[in-house]
Motif scaffolding. Structure first.
Motif, PDB file in Angstrom:
ATOM      1  N   PRO A 285     -21.291 -10.910 -99.224  1.00 28.20           N
ATOM      2  CA  PRO A 285     -22.464 -10.441 -99.999  1.00 28.20           C
ATOM      3  C   PRO A 285     -23.491  -9.577 -99.783  1.00 28.20           C
ATOM      4  N   THR A 286     -23.715  -9.220 -98.970  1.00 30.12           N
ATOM      5  CA  THR A 286     -24.996  -7.911 -98.188  1.00 30.12           C
ATOM      6  C   THR A 286     -23.894  -7.364 -97.088  1.00 30.12           C
ATOM      7  N   ALA A 287     -25.093  -6.263 -96.979  1.00 26.96           N
ATOM      8  CA  ALA A 287     -23.879  -5.058 -96.447  1.00 26.96           C
ATOM      9  C   ALA A 287     -23.321  -5.612 -94.123  1.00 26.96           C
ATOM     10  N   LYS A 288     -24.462  -6.895 -94.624  1.00 27.17           N
ATOM     11  CA  LYS A 288     -23.862  -6.764 -92.945  1.00 27.17           C
ATOM     12  C   LYS A 288     -22.640  -7.371 -93.091  1.00 27.17           C
ATOM     13  N   GLY A 289     -22.141  -8.771 -94.197  1.00 30.51           N
ATOM     14  CA  GLY A 289     -21.485  -9.283 -94.519  1.00 30.51           C
ATOM     15  C   GLY A 289     -20.950 -10.595 -93.380  1.00 30.51           C
ATOM     16  N   LYS A 290     -20.177 -11.161 -94.646  1.00 24.88           N
ATOM     17  CA  LYS A 290     -19.343 -12.845 -93.617  1.00 24.88           C
ATOM     18  C   LYS A 290     -18.490 -13.293 -93.270  1.00 24.88           C
ATOM     19  N   MET A 291     -17.976 -13.893 -92.581  1.00 28.31           N
ATOM     20  CA  MET A 291     -16.505 -14.520 -92.982  1.00 28.31           C
ATOM     21  C   MET A 291     -17.027 -15.756 -92.624  1.00 28.31           C
ATOM     22  N   ALA A 292     -15.580 -16.308 -92.882  1.00 25.89           N
ATOM     23  CA  ALA A 292     -15.140 -17.981 -92.352  1.00 25.89           C
ATOM     24  C   ALA A 292     -13.486 -17.960 -91.875  1.00 25.89           C
ATOM     25  N   GLY A 293     -13.230 -19.159 -91.339  1.00 29.18           N
ATOM     26  CA  GLY A 293     -11.857 -19.171 -91.277  1.00 29.18           C
ATOM     27  C   GLY A 293     -11.655 -19.424 -89.341  1.00 29.18           C
ATOM     28  N   GLY A 294     -11.340 -19.166 -88.955  1.00 24.35           N
ATOM     29  CA  GLY A 294     -11.117 -18.685 -87.025  1.00 24.35           C
ATOM     30  C   GLY A 294      -9.737 -19.404 -86.256  1.00 24.35           C
ATOM     31  N   TRP A 295      -9.610 -19.119 -85.419  1.00 25.13           N
ATOM     32  CA  TRP A 295      -8.483 -20.038 -83.746  1.00 25.13           C
ATOM     33  C   TRP A 295      -7.484 -21.504 -84.796  1.00 25.13           C
ATOM     34  N   LEU A 296      -6.261 -21.268 -84.761  1.00 23.67           N
ATOM     35  CA  LEU A 296      -5.957 -22.567 -85.777  1.00 23.67           C
ATOM     36  C   LEU A 296      -5.989 -23.389 -84.094  1.00 23.67           C
ATOM     37  N   LYS A 297      -5.719 -24.057 -84.656  1.00 26.86           N
ATOM     38  CA  LYS A 297      -6.124 -25.480 -82.808  1.00 26.86           C
ATOM     39  C   LYS A 297      -4.692 -26.267 -82.888  1.00 26.86           C
ATOM     40  N   LYS A 298      -4.158 -26.197 -82.147  1.00 26.34           N
ATOM     41  CA  LYS A 298      -2.708 -27.058 -81.719  1.00 26.34           C
ATOM     42  C   LYS A 298      -1.678 -26.066 -82.238  1.00 26.34           C
ATOM     43  N   PRO A 299      -1.790 -24.774 -82.364  1.00 25.76           N
ATOM     44  CA  PRO A 299      -0.822 -24.703 -83.241  1.00 25.76           C
ATOM     45  C   PRO A 299       0.702 -24.855 -83.389  1.00 25.76           C
ATOM     46  N   GLU A 300       0.968 -25.654 -81.464  1.00 27.09           N
ATOM     47  CA  GLU A 300       2.159 -26.666 -81.465  1.00 27.09           C
ATOM     48  C   GLU A 300       2.877 -27.123 -82.928  1.00 27.09           C
ATOM     49  N   GLN A 301       1.898 -27.855 -82.917  1.00 23.42           N
ATOM     50  CA  GLN A 301       2.451 -28.763 -84.855  1.00 23.42           C
ATOM     51  C   GLN A 301       2.495 -27.701 -85.788  1.00 23.42           C
ATOM     52  N   TYR A 302       3.000 -26.774 -85.898  1.00 23.90           N
ATOM     53  CA  TYR A 302       3.517 -25.884 -87.261  1.00 23.90           C
ATOM     54  C   TYR A 302       4.365 -25.059 -86.717  1.00 23.90           C
ATOM     55  N   GLY A 303       5.071 -25.049 -85.573  1.00 19.49           N
ATOM     56  CA  GLY A 303       5.854 -24.577 -85.185  1.00 19.49           C
ATOM     57  C   GLY A 303       5.840 -24.127 -83.140  1.00 19.49           C
ATOM     58  N   ASP A 304       6.766 -23.153 -83.442  1.00 18.28           N
ATOM     59  CA  ASP A 304       7.046 -22.240 -82.172  1.00 18.28           C
ATOM     60  C   ASP A 304       7.650 -20.957 -82.012  1.00 18.28           C
ATOM     61  N   ASP A 305       7.615 -20.549 -80.435  1.00 22.67           N
ATOM     62  CA  ASP A 305       8.191 -19.515 -80.085  1.00 22.67           C
ATOM     63  C   ASP A 305       8.161 -18.151 -81.721  1.00 22.67           C
ATOM     64  N   TRP A 306       6.930 -18.146 -81.187  1.00 20.42           N
ATOM     65  CA  TRP A 306       5.792 -16.745 -82.199  1.00 20.42           C
ATOM     66  C   TRP A 306       6.815 -15.456 -82.203  1.00 20.42           C
ATOM     67  N   SER A 307       7.036 -15.393 -81.440  1.00 22.28           N
ATOM     68  CA  SER A 307       7.499 -14.079 -80.903  1.00 22.28           C
ATOM     69  C   SER A 307       9.265 -14.239 -80.896  1.00 22.28           C
ATOM     70  N   LYS A 308      10.065 -15.299 -80.722  1.00 19.24           N
ATOM     71  CA  LYS A 308      10.719 -15.077 -80.235  1.00 19.24           C
ATOM     72  C   LYS A 308      11.917 -15.913 -82.518  1.00 19.24           C
ATOM     73  N   LYS A 309      11.380 -16.778 -82.880  1.00 22.03           N
ATOM     74  CA  LYS A 309      10.930 -16.643 -83.881  1.00 22.03           C
ATOM     75  C   LYS A 309      10.404 -16.381 -85.317  1.00 22.03           C
ATOM     76  N   PHE A 310      11.875 -16.653 -86.438  1.00 23.28           N
ATOM     77  CA  PHE A 310      10.654 -16.287 -87.969  1.00 23.28           C
ATOM     78  C   PHE A 310      10.088 -17.155 -88.794  1.00 23.28           C
ATOM     79  N   HIS A 311       9.245 -17.892 -88.592  1.00 26.26           N
ATOM     80  CA  HIS A 311       8.102 -18.474 -89.803  1.00 26.26           C
ATOM     81  C   HIS A 311       7.850 -17.411 -90.684  1.00 26.26           C
ATOM     82  N   VAL A 312       7.585 -18.533 -91.693  1.00 28.52           N
ATOM     83  CA  VAL A 312       6.945 -18.507 -93.417  1.00 28.52           C
ATOM     84  C   VAL A 312       5.240 -18.853 -93.492  1.00 28.52           C
ATOM     85  N   PHE A 313       4.908 -17.350 -92.965  1.00 26.23           N
ATOM     86  CA  PHE A 313       3.348 -17.571 -93.189  1.00 26.23           C
ATOM     87  C   PHE A 313       3.067 -17.146 -94.335  1.00 26.23           C
ATOM     88  N   SER A 314       2.156 -18.052 -95.394  1.00 22.25           N
ATOM     89  CA  SER A 314       1.738 -18.248 -97.101  1.00 22.25           C
ATOM     90  C   SER A 314      -0.257 -18.490 -96.886  1.00 22.25           C
TER      91      SER A 314
END
Length: 382
Positions: A285-314
Motif C-alpha cells: 500500500p506504500t513503499a514500505k509494504g505490509k504482510m499478513a500470515g505466519g508460522w503454522l502452529k502445531k503443523p503435525e495436526q495437518y500431516g507429517d514427514d514433509w520431506s519424505k511424503k507428498f502433500h497437497v498445499f493449496s
C-alpha cells in the motif's frame, strides 16, 4: 435378579463404557467408523436442515509416491449450525442400496469440519447425534479445472526459469536452468553448488555460491483454487515454496490494483524450531509494504514427514479472503491484502543469505524439492 435383567445391565454398562472411550478419544472412534455401513435412512434426517457443505476440488493426496492429480480426493467443507467442538460428522458414499462411511471427523469450535471422498459421484454428509442432520451432495458440484501440469515431460511454453540472481536477499545464489529438472514424473527443484564461482562472503563467513531451482508459469488467473503436490527438501539452509505473484508491475497502491505475493506454503527444513511451515501475504500500500500470515502452529495436526511424503498445499483465493489448506484441512484464513490482479504460479527452492549458514556444510548439497503436479480450478460457485 433374573438372568435377563443381569444381561440388560451388562449391556448398558458396556454401552456406557464404549461411549466414555469415544468421549475421551473422539478421533479414534471416528476413524473406527470408516468403512462401516450406515443404518440411517432419508427419513432419519432432513436434507440440508441444520448443515451446510461445499464440494471443493481434489485437494487431498498425502502419500509416498507420485500419482495422477485425478487420483486425489475431493474435499468437502461442512458446517453444522450450533454444533460444539467434537460432534461427529460422517461422509457416506452410496453403494447400491447402502450407504458406507468413507470419512469421519469431529467439528471444531465453529462447527466446521473437512472431509474427503474419491470420485464417487453421489454422497451425503451426516452430523450424528440425537437429532441427525444431513445433506446430499455430488462431486459434480466441484469447481471446474482450468490448468494442470503433471510434469510427465518438460513444456518450455508453460514454465521458465526466473531472472533472479546475486541480488537482494540472495547475493550468494541465482536461479538456474540446471537446478530445475523434469524426471520420473516430477519437476525436481534443487539447490546446487555453482561450479563457475568460488565462495560468497556473508557476515564474514564464506559459503559456496549456489544455483537455485526457481520457475514461473506462463499461465495466469484471477480467483479460484491453486494447489501443488510437493515433497520438500530435508535440511535447513534453503526453503521450498509454492507461491503466486501478480502479473505486470504496479509497484505501490491498493492490492486490488497492484496484486500481492501469495505464499501458499514455504518450508524451511525438518529441524526448524518453529515447525518449518509458513503461509504469508505481501503487498505494498506504500513503499514500505505490509504482510499478513505466519508460522503454522502445531503443523503435525495437518500431516507429517514433509520431506519424505507428498502433500497437497493449496489456496482458495476470492475477492474477500485467502483460505490455505494442507490436504484439504484449513490451516489459515487471511482477509488482508486481497489481490484483484491476474497472478501466475511460482515453484522454487531458494537459498537466501539469511538462512544459508544453517546448512552446516556445503557437503550437504544438493538439496531437492519434488513437485508431482500443479493444478488450478475456477472459483467455487456461491
Amino acid at each position: 435378579m433374573r438372568r435377563s435383567q443381569r444381561t440388560t445391565i451388562v449391556r448398558r454398562l458396556t454401552t456406557l463404557a464404549t461411549a466414555a472411550v469415544c468421549i475421551t478419544a473422539l478421533a479414534a472412534c471416528a476413524e473406527d467408523a470408516k468403512g462401516k455401513t450406515s443404518s440411517l435412512t432419508q427419513a432419519d434426517y432432513e436434507d440440508g436442515e441444520g448443515i451446510s457443505a461445499t464440494v471443493l476440488p481434489q485437494l487431498a493426496a498425502p502419500g509416498d509416491d507420485v500419482q495422477a492429480s485425478t487420483d486425489a480426493d475431493f474435499v468437502v467443507d461442512a458446517t453444522v449450525q450450533g454444533a460444539e467442538a467434537g460432534r461427529t460428522v460422517e461422509l457416506q458414499v452410496a453403494e447400491g442400496d447402502e450407504w458406507r462411511v468413507k470419512d469421519s471427523a469431529e467439528t471444531d469450535a465453529d462447527g466446521r469440519v473437512s472431509l474427503t471422498t474419491g470420485a464417487a459421484e453421489e454422497f451425503r454428509v451426516i452430523a450424528l447425534g440425537d437429532k441427525p442432520v444431513g445433506i446430499n451432495l455430488s462431486t459434480a458440484e466441484a469447481p471446474a479445472e482450468i490448468f494442470v501440469d503433471e510434469f510427465d515431460a518438460q513444456d518450455p511454453a508453460a514454465w521458465a526459469t526466473r531472472d533472479q540472481g546475486y541480488a537482494g536477499v540472495r547475493m550468494c545464489s541465482k536461479a538456474s536452468d540446471d537446478a530445475a529438472q523434469w524426471v520420473d514424473g516430477v519437476v525436481r527443484l534443487s539447490v546446487l553448488d555453482d561450479p563457475d564461482k568460488g565462495d560468497c562472503t556473508y557476515k564474514k563467513d564464506k559459503f559456496a555460491y549456489r544455483l537455485n531451482g526457481h520457475i514461473g508459469s506462463t499461465f495466469n488467473f484471477t480467483y479460484g483454487h491453486a494447489a501443488a503436490r510437493i515433497k520438500f527438501q530435508e535440511l535447513r539452509g534453503q526453503h521450498g515454496a509454492f507461491w503466486l505473484q501478480g502479473l505486470g508491475t504496479v509497484p505501490v497502491g491498493d492490492p486490488m490494483d497492484t496484486g500481492a505475493e501469495i505464499d501458499v506454503i514455504e518450508y524451511f527444513g525438518d529441524d526448524h524450531p518453529d515447525g518449518g511451515l509458513t503461509s504469508f501475504i505481501y503487498w505494498h500500500p506504500t513503499a514500505k509494504g505490509k504482510m499478513a500470515g505466519g508460522w503454522l502452529k502445531k503443523p503435525e495436526q495437518y500431516g507429517d514427514d514433509w520431506s519424505k511424503k507428498f502433500h497437497v498445499f493449496s489456496v482458495e483465493w476470492t475477492p474477500e479472503e485467502y483460505v490455505f489448506r494442507i490436504d484439504g484441512q484449513v490451516t489459515n484464513t487471511i482477509t488482508e491484502g486481497i489481490s484483484g490482479r491476474p497472478e501466475f504460479l511460482v515453484l522454487s527452492l531458494l537459498s537466501s543469505d539469511y538462512e544459508i549458514q544453517h546448512l552446516q556444510g556445503d557437503e550437504n548439497l544438493p538439496q531437492h524439492m519434488d513437485v508431482d503436479w500443479v493444478k488450478v480450478w475456477a472459483p467455487t460457485e456461491a
